[in-house]
Motif scaffolding. Sequence first.
Motif, PDB file in Angstrom:
ATOM      1  N   THR A  11       0.337   3.281   3.618  1.00  0.00           N
ATOM      2  CA  THR A  11       0.607   2.650   4.738  1.00  0.00           C
ATOM      3  C   THR A  11       2.093   1.818   4.628  1.00  0.00           C
ATOM      4  O   THR A  11       2.593   1.538   5.858  1.00  0.00           O
ATOM      5  CB  THR A  11      -0.298   1.917   5.410  1.00  0.00           C
ATOM      6  OG1 THR A  11      -0.557   0.637   4.456  1.00  0.00           O
ATOM      7  CG2 THR A  11      -1.652   2.555   5.453  1.00  0.00           C
ATOM      8  N   GLU A  35       1.839  -1.461   4.077  1.00  0.00           N
ATOM      9  CA  GLU A  35       1.690  -2.518   4.580  1.00  0.00           C
ATOM     10  C   GLU A  35       1.349  -3.427   3.265  1.00  0.00           C
ATOM     11  O   GLU A  35       0.879  -2.993   2.029  1.00  0.00           O
ATOM     12  CB  GLU A  35       0.193  -2.645   5.387  1.00  0.00           C
ATOM     13  CG  GLU A  35       0.306  -1.998   6.555  1.00  0.00           C
ATOM     14  CD  GLU A  35       1.159  -2.872   7.642  1.00  0.00           C
ATOM     15  OE1 GLU A  35       0.993  -4.039   7.749  1.00  0.00           O
ATOM     16  OE2 GLU A  35       1.938  -2.094   8.366  1.00  0.00           O
ATOM     17  N   ASP A  71       0.940  -1.340  -0.020  1.00  0.00           N
ATOM     18  CA  ASP A  71       0.077  -0.055   0.108  1.00  0.00           C
ATOM     19  C   ASP A  71       0.977   1.079   0.073  1.00  0.00           C
ATOM     20  O   ASP A  71       1.761   1.581   0.819  1.00  0.00           O
ATOM     21  CB  ASP A  71      -0.815  -0.003   1.151  1.00  0.00           C
ATOM     22  CG  ASP A  71      -1.831   1.251   1.224  1.00  0.00           C
ATOM     23  OD1 ASP A  71      -1.502   2.215   1.324  1.00  0.00           O
ATOM     24  OD2 ASP A  71      -3.093   0.704   1.231  1.00  0.00           O
TER      25      ASP A  71
END
Length: 58
Positions: free
Chosen positions: A6, A8, A3
């Motif tokens: 983020t 992540e 992502d």
Amino acid sequence: MFDRVTGEPLWPIEERPVPQSDLVGEQAWPTQPIPTKPPLLCRSENGLLLIATIVLRD
């Protein structure tokens, strides 16, 4: 794939055992992170090669 906001991973990443190096003095980590998706599309001579254009939709 991660992502952008983020950092992540978009899909789970598994730590899998990998062969150790036989080079003198080299210490390789015993595992490598391997993404669980998208599926592998082809193999290269030197390991895994992912060739894909992925479009993510809401």
